[in-house]
Design a protein around this motif. Sequence first.
Motif, PDB file in Angstrom:
ATOM      1  N   TRP A 188       7.334  -0.189  -5.398  1.00 42.67           N
ATOM      2  CA  TRP A 188       6.408   0.799  -5.309  1.00 42.67           C
ATOM      3  C   TRP A 188       5.816   1.412  -6.646  1.00 42.67           C
ATOM      4  O   TRP A 188       6.577   1.064  -7.725  1.00 42.67           O
ATOM      5  CB  TRP A 188       7.189   2.199  -4.842  1.00 42.67           C
ATOM      6  CG  TRP A 188       7.153   1.890  -3.386  1.00 42.67           C
ATOM      7  CD1 TRP A 188       8.228   1.466  -2.633  1.00 42.67           C
ATOM      8  CD2 TRP A 188       6.331   2.431  -2.353  1.00 42.67           C
ATOM      9  NE1 TRP A 188       8.330   1.564  -1.345  1.00 42.67           N
ATOM     10  CE2 TRP A 188       6.955   1.970  -0.874  1.00 42.67           C
ATOM     11  CE3 TRP A 188       5.096   2.895  -2.243  1.00 42.67           C
ATOM     12  CZ2 TRP A 188       6.422   2.529   0.227  1.00 42.67           C
ATOM     13  CZ3 TRP A 188       4.584   3.415  -1.016  1.00 42.67           C
ATOM     14  CH2 TRP A 188       5.016   3.144   0.109  1.00 42.67           C
ATOM     15  N   ILE A 189       4.544   1.529  -7.016  1.00 37.55           N
ATOM     16  CA  ILE A 189       3.968   1.752  -8.062  1.00 37.55           C
ATOM     17  C   ILE A 189       2.837   3.142  -8.012  1.00 37.55           C
ATOM     18  O   ILE A 189       2.885   3.403  -6.902  1.00 37.55           O
ATOM     19  CB  ILE A 189       3.140   0.781  -8.697  1.00 37.55           C
ATOM     20  CG1 ILE A 189       2.179   0.243  -7.857  1.00 37.55           C
ATOM     21  CG2 ILE A 189       4.062  -0.479  -8.936  1.00 37.55           C
ATOM     22  CD1 ILE A 189       1.171  -0.913  -8.498  1.00 37.55           C
ATOM     23  N   LYS A 190       2.515   3.736  -9.023  1.00 35.15           N
ATOM     24  CA  LYS A 190       1.718   4.699  -8.853  1.00 35.15           C
ATOM     25  C   LYS A 190       0.490   4.538  -8.211  1.00 35.15           C
ATOM     26  O   LYS A 190      -0.204   3.397  -8.679  1.00 35.15           O
ATOM     27  CB  LYS A 190       1.398   5.319 -10.503  1.00 35.15           C
ATOM     28  CG  LYS A 190       0.424   6.482 -10.379  1.00 35.15           C
ATOM     29  CD  LYS A 190       0.260   6.912 -11.887  1.00 35.15           C
ATOM     30  CE  LYS A 190      -0.736   7.990 -12.083  1.00 35.15           C
ATOM     31  NZ  LYS A 190      -0.970   8.683 -13.275  1.00 35.15           N
ATOM     32  N   ALA A 191      -0.037   5.497  -7.558  1.00 36.53           N
ATOM     33  CA  ALA A 191      -1.314   4.972  -6.756  1.00 36.53           C
ATOM     34  C   ALA A 191      -2.545   4.740  -7.480  1.00 36.53           C
ATOM     35  O   ALA A 191      -2.754   5.646  -8.728  1.00 36.53           O
ATOM     36  CB  ALA A 191      -1.609   6.319  -5.872  1.00 36.53           C
ATOM     37  N   GLY A 192      -3.420   3.653  -7.355  1.00 38.05           N
ATOM     38  CA  GLY A 192      -4.245   3.430  -8.203  1.00 38.05           C
ATOM     39  C   GLY A 192      -4.270   2.581  -9.115  1.00 38.05           C
ATOM     40  O   GLY A 192      -5.150   2.028  -9.961  1.00 38.05           O
ATOM     41  N   SER A 193      -2.901   2.009  -9.342  1.00 40.97           N
ATOM     42  CA  SER A 193      -2.571   0.979 -10.419  1.00 40.97           C
ATOM     43  C   SER A 193      -3.421  -0.110 -10.175  1.00 40.97           C
ATOM     44  O   SER A 193      -3.651  -1.152 -10.982  1.00 40.97           O
ATOM     45  CB  SER A 193      -1.249   1.081 -10.542  1.00 40.97           C
ATOM     46  OG  SER A 193      -0.372   2.000 -10.808  1.00 40.97           O
ATOM     47  N   GLN A 194      -3.394  -0.454  -8.695  1.00 45.00           N
ATOM     48  CA  GLN A 194      -3.806  -1.881  -8.382  1.00 45.00           C
ATOM     49  C   GLN A 194      -5.319  -1.660  -8.028  1.00 45.00           C
ATOM     50  O   GLN A 194      -5.668  -0.580  -7.365  1.00 45.00           O
ATOM     51  CB  GLN A 194      -3.352  -2.215  -6.934  1.00 45.00           C
ATOM     52  CG  GLN A 194      -1.759  -2.417  -7.189  1.00 45.00           C
ATOM     53  CD  GLN A 194      -0.915  -3.096  -6.050  1.00 45.00           C
ATOM     54  OE1 GLN A 194      -0.949  -4.384  -5.836  1.00 45.00           O
ATOM     55  NE2 GLN A 194      -0.697  -2.181  -5.371  1.00 45.00           N
ATOM     56  N   MET A 210       1.682   7.161  -4.438  1.00 41.83           N
ATOM     57  CA  MET A 210       2.231   5.967  -4.746  1.00 41.83           C
ATOM     58  C   MET A 210       1.796   4.805  -3.647  1.00 41.83           C
ATOM     59  O   MET A 210       1.003   5.299  -2.732  1.00 41.83           O
ATOM     60  CB  MET A 210       3.918   5.802  -4.371  1.00 41.83           C
ATOM     61  CG  MET A 210       4.661   7.025  -5.169  1.00 41.83           C
ATOM     62  SD  MET A 210       4.589   6.580  -6.755  1.00 41.83           S
ATOM     63  CE  MET A 210       5.594   5.050  -6.896  1.00 41.83           C
ATOM     64  N   GLU A 211       1.813   3.709  -4.079  1.00 49.90           N
ATOM     65  CA  GLU A 211       1.159   2.479  -3.474  1.00 49.90           C
ATOM     66  C   GLU A 211       2.126   1.329  -3.750  1.00 49.90           C
ATOM     67  O   GLU A 211       2.913   1.136  -4.517  1.00 49.90           O
ATOM     68  CB  GLU A 211      -0.014   1.967  -3.509  1.00 49.90           C
ATOM     69  CG  GLU A 211      -0.340   1.563  -5.157  1.00 49.90           C
ATOM     70  CD  GLU A 211      -1.629   1.135  -5.428  1.00 49.90           C
ATOM     71  OE1 GLU A 211      -2.516   1.915  -4.964  1.00 49.90           O
ATOM     72  OE2 GLU A 211      -1.746   0.825  -6.404  1.00 49.90           O
ATOM     73  N   PHE A 212       2.486   0.427  -2.480  1.00 53.90           N
ATOM     74  CA  PHE A 212       3.487  -0.715  -2.583  1.00 53.90           C
ATOM     75  C   PHE A 212       2.747  -1.974  -2.974  1.00 53.90           C
ATOM     76  O   PHE A 212       1.439  -1.996  -2.523  1.00 53.90           O
ATOM     77  CB  PHE A 212       4.256  -0.577  -1.392  1.00 53.90           C
ATOM     78  CG  PHE A 212       3.630  -1.171  -0.355  1.00 53.90           C
ATOM     79  CD1 PHE A 212       3.487  -2.647   0.102  1.00 53.90           C
ATOM     80  CD2 PHE A 212       3.280  -0.255   1.005  1.00 53.90           C
ATOM     81  CE1 PHE A 212       2.842  -2.809   1.258  1.00 53.90           C
ATOM     82  CE2 PHE A 212       2.713  -0.745   2.044  1.00 53.90           C
ATOM     83  CZ  PHE A 212       2.426  -1.902   2.277  1.00 53.90           C
ATOM     84  N   VAL A 213       3.133  -2.719  -3.691  1.00 57.89           N
ATOM     85  CA  VAL A 213       3.120  -4.077  -3.683  1.00 57.89           C
ATOM     86  C   VAL A 213       3.731  -4.850  -2.879  1.00 57.89           C
ATOM     87  O   VAL A 213       4.940  -4.751  -2.647  1.00 57.89           O
ATOM     88  CB  VAL A 213       3.357  -4.671  -5.204  1.00 57.89           C
ATOM     89  CG1 VAL A 213       3.030  -6.203  -5.414  1.00 57.89           C
ATOM     90  CG2 VAL A 213       2.933  -3.913  -6.445  1.00 57.89           C
TER      91      VAL A 213
END
Length: 247
Positions: A188-194, A210-213
């Motif tokens: 999981w990383i901060k939303a908008g990182s991707q 958050m958003e997941f990879v």
Amino acid sequence: MMDLSKYAKSLNMAQSYVYAFYDLEDETKRPFYIGKGKGVRCIDHIKRPDESPKSTQIKALMARNSLGIDILRHGMEESAAKLVEATCIDLLGVDTLTNKVRGSSSLMGRITLDELHRLLLKEETTIAPEHAGLAFLLNSTYKSGMSDLALYEATRGVWARVPKDDNLKFAYATYGGLVMEVYQIECWIKAGSQQYFTRELTLKPETKRMEFVGRVASQEVRDLYVGKLISKRPGYGSPFVKVGTGN
């Protein structure tokens, strides 16, 4: 140039209708756009073009006098027109059309006979503990016929108050309780990182969402759950629920 004014009276008599745009030189008359409307709605696309792929194709066909407009059904109430529009888009496949979405009907779209069977008879499948994860309830974002990438991007972000539990290793994209796809969560990383390719995000810099990879789960896992109605507790307004955890 097509004389559009002569159609106004008849279109205003047609009540709600569903229409299709196609290339007159295509012997199959396969539509590139399906729509619904009242009055001169179908003509408005021609009189008020925008920058969409639909308008681009309309302009090109108008330039060579090859734009076809068919009325698929007319004389309907708006609710019936919505259903006909969504059904036509489901049948043709939204990815083959210039429509942005599948249609405005709130009913579930195209599903398999097995999926209908499980859905209506409430035949639920329990997520095994080794496949514990989060079931994302995509009831407002899922569209029948959406691309694999669009479904992944609708599932992976962006979420608030994500449980910090390393045992939740799978993400289940669900609509109406049916599993449409399963992803294995890498992190999981901060939303908008991707970057997102099929949706636009408006996030504040200080967001805590958050958003997941992840990646599509193995075929073995997908065979267990995709197209199945899974057993889960109520979401109580949450866009996701834990599954496979026993609580």
